[in-house]
Design an enzyme around this catalytic site. Structure first.
Site, PDB file in Angstrom:
ATOM      1  N   GLU A 200       0.849  -1.201   0.000  1.00 29.80           N
ATOM      2  CA  GLU A 200       0.000   0.000   0.000  1.00 29.80           C
ATOM      3  C   GLU A 200       0.882   1.248   0.000  1.00 29.80           C
ATOM      4  O   GLU A 200       1.985   1.234   0.536  1.00 29.80           O
ATOM      5  CB  GLU A 200      -0.875   0.010   1.265  1.00 29.80           C
ATOM      6  CG  GLU A 200      -2.345  -0.283   1.026  1.00 29.80           C
ATOM      7  CD  GLU A 200      -3.101   0.774   0.235  1.00 29.80           C
ATOM      8  OE1 GLU A 200      -2.508   1.473  -0.623  1.00 29.80           O
ATOM      9  OE2 GLU A 200      -4.300   0.922   0.470  1.00 29.80           O
ATOM     10  N   ASP A 201       0.369   2.314  -0.577  1.00 35.74           N
ATOM     11  CA  ASP A 201       1.087   3.587  -0.508  1.00 35.74           C
ATOM     12  C   ASP A 201       0.948   4.193   0.884  1.00 35.74           C
ATOM     13  O   ASP A 201       1.907   4.640   1.485  1.00 35.74           O
ATOM     14  CB  ASP A 201       0.576   4.573  -1.581  1.00 35.74           C
ATOM     15  CG  ASP A 201      -0.947   4.733  -1.575  1.00 35.74           C
ATOM     16  OD1 ASP A 201      -1.651   3.986  -0.863  1.00 35.74           O
ATOM     17  OD2 ASP A 201      -1.439   5.614  -2.306  1.00 35.74           O
TER      18      ASP A 201
ATOM     19  N   ASP B  96      -4.397   5.194   6.075  1.00 32.64           N
ATOM     20  CA  ASP B  96      -4.945   6.392   6.720  1.00 32.64           C
ATOM     21  C   ASP B  96      -5.954   5.923   7.780  1.00 32.64           C
ATOM     22  O   ASP B  96      -5.562   5.582   8.886  1.00 32.64           O
ATOM     23  CB  ASP B  96      -5.577   7.247   5.612  1.00 32.64           C
ATOM     24  CG  ASP B  96      -6.137   8.566   6.108  1.00 32.64           C
ATOM     25  OD1 ASP B  96      -5.543   9.158   7.007  1.00 32.64           O
ATOM     26  OD2 ASP B  96      -7.180   9.006   5.582  1.00 32.64           O
TER      27      ASP B  96
ATOM     28  N   GLY C 133      -7.526   3.151   7.581  1.00 24.08           N
ATOM     29  CA  GLY C 133      -7.396   1.694   7.616  1.00 24.08           C
ATOM     30  C   GLY C 133      -8.599   0.984   7.015  1.00 24.08           C
ATOM     31  O   GLY C 133      -8.621  -0.236   6.885  1.00 24.08           O
TER      32      GLY C 133
ATOM     33  N   THR D 242      -9.856   0.827   3.924  1.00 22.51           N
ATOM     34  CA  THR D 242      -9.659   0.097   2.670  1.00 22.51           C
ATOM     35  C   THR D 242      -9.161  -1.326   2.944  1.00 22.51           C
ATOM     36  O   THR D 242      -9.770  -2.302   2.502  1.00 22.51           O
ATOM     37  CB  THR D 242      -8.631   0.825   1.775  1.00 22.51           C
ATOM     38  OG1 THR D 242      -8.988   2.205   1.720  1.00 22.51           O
ATOM     39  CG2 THR D 242      -8.595   0.242   0.381  1.00 22.51           C
ATOM     40  N   LEU D 243      -8.081  -1.441   3.700  1.00 21.50           N
ATOM     41  CA  LEU D 243      -7.499  -2.764   3.934  1.00 21.50           C
ATOM     42  C   LEU D 243      -8.350  -3.601   4.882  1.00 21.50           C
ATOM     43  O   LEU D 243      -8.492  -4.799   4.683  1.00 21.50           O
ATOM     44  CB  LEU D 243      -6.072  -2.633   4.462  1.00 21.50           C
ATOM     45  CG  LEU D 243      -5.044  -2.212   3.411  1.00 21.50           C
ATOM     46  CD1 LEU D 243      -3.647  -2.214   4.014  1.00 21.50           C
ATOM     47  CD2 LEU D 243      -5.086  -3.137   2.200  1.00 21.50           C
TER      48      LEU D 243
END
Ligand code: IMP
Ligand code: MG
Length: 178
Positions: free
Chosen positions: A102-103, A106, A108, A110-111
């Protein structure tokens, strides 16, 4: 210090190209040590992680595979709260040692929402490597196994990260001016 403008906002120097590259080289050594003879599969999350994934992969001195998926939960500067997948995963993860790239983590979200989909395929192991982490912003439980830099809760652009589509091609990382 240099200041750049992206759309309507000003950003100032935060992480130099040199600092980013040195840290990525260290992460590659750490990962290679942990995954000797395991032939891990990296899953890089587009769009933001394309530069990180390319540089990390170039530094990696072990055999490994890489593939790309696209997830997005961001519009402008605020998390839209909705996780959208637009390029699905074709690889079979069963029995594989998987490392997500991941870039930035933030909130969290999304993941946190995506990991169960990967776990469902029963990989042998599943770890996360993120270039940037905003610990103060993270609200969804997540274990981050490899972190490039822990950074303050401020919007950043450059090195693959965008502000409304722009700024990805900057070699350094810039932080929103306050
Ligand atoms: P999360 O789901 O809130 O952890 O957000 C993750 C995604 O939001 C990242 O993969 C980025 O694409 C995007 N994002 C979060 N913070 C920033 C930032 O400061 N600059 C650019 N993109 C960001
Ligand atoms: Mg992203």
């Amino acid at each position: 210090m240099s200041v750049i403008q992206v759309h309507d906002k000003k950003f100032e120097t935060f992480l130099s190209e040199d600092v980013i590259q040195k840290r990525i080289a260290e992460l590659a050594i750490e990962i290679a040590r942990d995954y000797t003879d395991k032939k891990p599969l990296f899953i890089a999350i587009l769009n933001g992680s394309f530069m990180f994934a390319a540089d990390l992969f170039k530094h990696l001195q072990i055999e490994a595979e890489i593939c790309f998926i696209k997830l997005a939960s961001y519009k402008g500067m605020k998390s839209s709260g909705k996780v959208v997948t637009s390029i699905g995963l074709e690889e079979d993860l069963f029995g594989k040692d998987v490392i997500i790239l991941e870039d930035i983590v933030d909130t969290g979200k999304t993941l946190h929402h995506f990991l169960p989909k990967l776990e469902h395929q029963q990989p042998r192991s599943l770890k996360i490597a993120t270039l940037l982490h905003k610990p103060a912003a993270t609200k969804f439980p997540l274990t981050l196994d490899y972190i490039g830099f822990s950074i303050p809760e401020k919007f950043v652009v450059g090195y693959g990260l965008d502000y409304d589509g722009l700024g990805r091609n900057i070699k350094e990382i810039y932080q929103l001016s306050s």
